[in-house]
Scaffold this motif. Structure first.
Motif, PDB file in Angstrom:
ATOM      1  N   GLU A   1       0.820  -1.213   0.000  1.00  0.00           N
ATOM      2  CA  GLU A   1       0.000   0.000   0.000  1.00  0.00           C
ATOM      3  C   GLU A   1       0.856   1.266   0.000  1.00  0.00           C
ATOM      4  O   GLU A   1       0.408   2.325  -0.426  1.00  0.00           O
ATOM      5  CB  GLU A   1      -0.944   0.023   1.214  1.00  0.00           C
ATOM      6  CG  GLU A   1      -2.002  -1.067   1.203  1.00  0.00           C
ATOM      7  CD  GLU A   1      -1.445  -2.437   1.620  1.00  0.00           C
ATOM      8  OE1 GLU A   1      -0.627  -2.514   2.566  1.00  0.00           O
ATOM      9  OE2 GLU A   1      -1.823  -3.429   0.977  1.00  0.00           O
ATOM     10  N   ASP A   2       2.080   1.168   0.491  1.00  0.00           N
ATOM     11  CA  ASP A   2       2.987   2.319   0.560  1.00  0.00           C
ATOM     12  C   ASP A   2       3.651   2.636  -0.780  1.00  0.00           C
ATOM     13  O   ASP A   2       4.218   3.724  -0.942  1.00  0.00           O
ATOM     14  CB  ASP A   2       4.113   2.058   1.572  1.00  0.00           C
ATOM     15  CG  ASP A   2       3.633   1.851   2.983  1.00  0.00           C
ATOM     16  OD1 ASP A   2       2.620   2.467   3.359  1.00  0.00           O
ATOM     17  OD2 ASP A   2       4.279   1.071   3.716  1.00  0.00           O
ATOM     18  N   VAL A   3       3.595   1.709  -1.724  1.00  0.00           N
ATOM     19  CA  VAL A   3       4.382   1.823  -2.949  1.00  0.00           C
ATOM     20  C   VAL A   3       4.033   3.054  -3.798  1.00  0.00           C
ATOM     21  O   VAL A   3       4.946   3.754  -4.255  1.00  0.00           O
ATOM     22  CB  VAL A   3       4.333   0.515  -3.775  1.00  0.00           C
ATOM     23  CG1 VAL A   3       4.936   0.691  -5.160  1.00  0.00           C
ATOM     24  CG2 VAL A   3       5.063  -0.586  -3.019  1.00  0.00           C
ATOM     25  N   PRO A   4       2.769   3.376  -4.059  1.00  0.00           N
ATOM     26  CA  PRO A   4       2.509   4.566  -4.889  1.00  0.00           C
ATOM     27  C   PRO A   4       3.131   5.846  -4.311  1.00  0.00           C
ATOM     28  O   PRO A   4       3.744   6.630  -5.038  1.00  0.00           O
ATOM     29  CB  PRO A   4       0.981   4.650  -4.938  1.00  0.00           C
ATOM     30  CG  PRO A   4       0.525   3.233  -4.735  1.00  0.00           C
ATOM     31  CD  PRO A   4       1.525   2.653  -3.759  1.00  0.00           C
ATOM     32  N   ALA A   5       2.993   6.049  -3.001  1.00  0.00           N
ATOM     33  CA  ALA A   5       3.581   7.238  -2.372  1.00  0.00           C
ATOM     34  C   ALA A   5       5.108   7.175  -2.420  1.00  0.00           C
ATOM     35  O   ALA A   5       5.769   8.203  -2.626  1.00  0.00           O
ATOM     36  CB  ALA A   5       3.103   7.367  -0.937  1.00  0.00           C
TER      37      ALA A   5
END
Length: 168
Positions: free
Chosen positions: A44-48
């Protein structure tokens, strides 16, 4: 790609993040569980993390005197949202900026940038000028005018292209 020594202090984290994408092959270690784990990230952290990575890359290109590789969110906007606190070591009185709580990647990067700014190392942290590389590296050259992450790879390619262009 670079044979250089890792960046000093907290810039090692920034270097690791920026260098998660190999522009030449398109391989992105944030696509792997192992690559995310190195930075303490979840899927879930990957796009940011990718947005932060490309803003950092644009900033490092600017340090080397080059325009951004593509439109990005300005790094200052991303880091402004980073929750940091001033910590003071009771033993020696030294102070530092640190992420609050467990610290998001953005907060950890903001703390690293602040530390590098105080240490005078931030402006020597650059991105390789080779368009198919843009790897992050710390410029340890005496004059601070390094251009490539690797003289043996990116530097040699650039010099060979210039030589061939003269011969044509």
């Amino acid at each position: 790609m670079s044979e250089r020594s890792p960046a000093p202090g907290g810039l090692g984290l920034v270097e690791t993040l920026v260098n998660t994408l190999d522009l030449e092959t398109g391989a992105d270690s944030l696509d792997t569980e192992e690559g995310r784990a190195r930075l303490g990230l979840t899927e879930e952290d990957v796009p940011a993390a990718r947005e932060l990575r490309e803003s950092l890359r644009a900033t490092l290109l600017a340090h080397a005197g080059h325009p951004p590789h593509r439109p990005v969110t300005p790094l200052g906007e991303l880091l402004a949202a980073a929750p940091l606190v001033v910590t003071v070591n009771p033993a020696d009185g030294s102070a530092a900026l640190a992420p609050t709580g467990e610290g998001s990647l953005t907060a950890r990067v903001a703390a690293a940038v602040a530390q590098a700014l105080v240490a005078g190392t931030w402006s020597r942290f650059k991105a390789c000028e080779a368009a198919d590389c843009h790897w992050a590296y710390y410029d340890r050259s005496p004059a601070g005018r390094g251009r490539w992450c690797s003289m043996q790879v990116c530097g040699a390619r650039a010099k060979m292209r210039r030589y061939r262009a003269k011969e044509s």
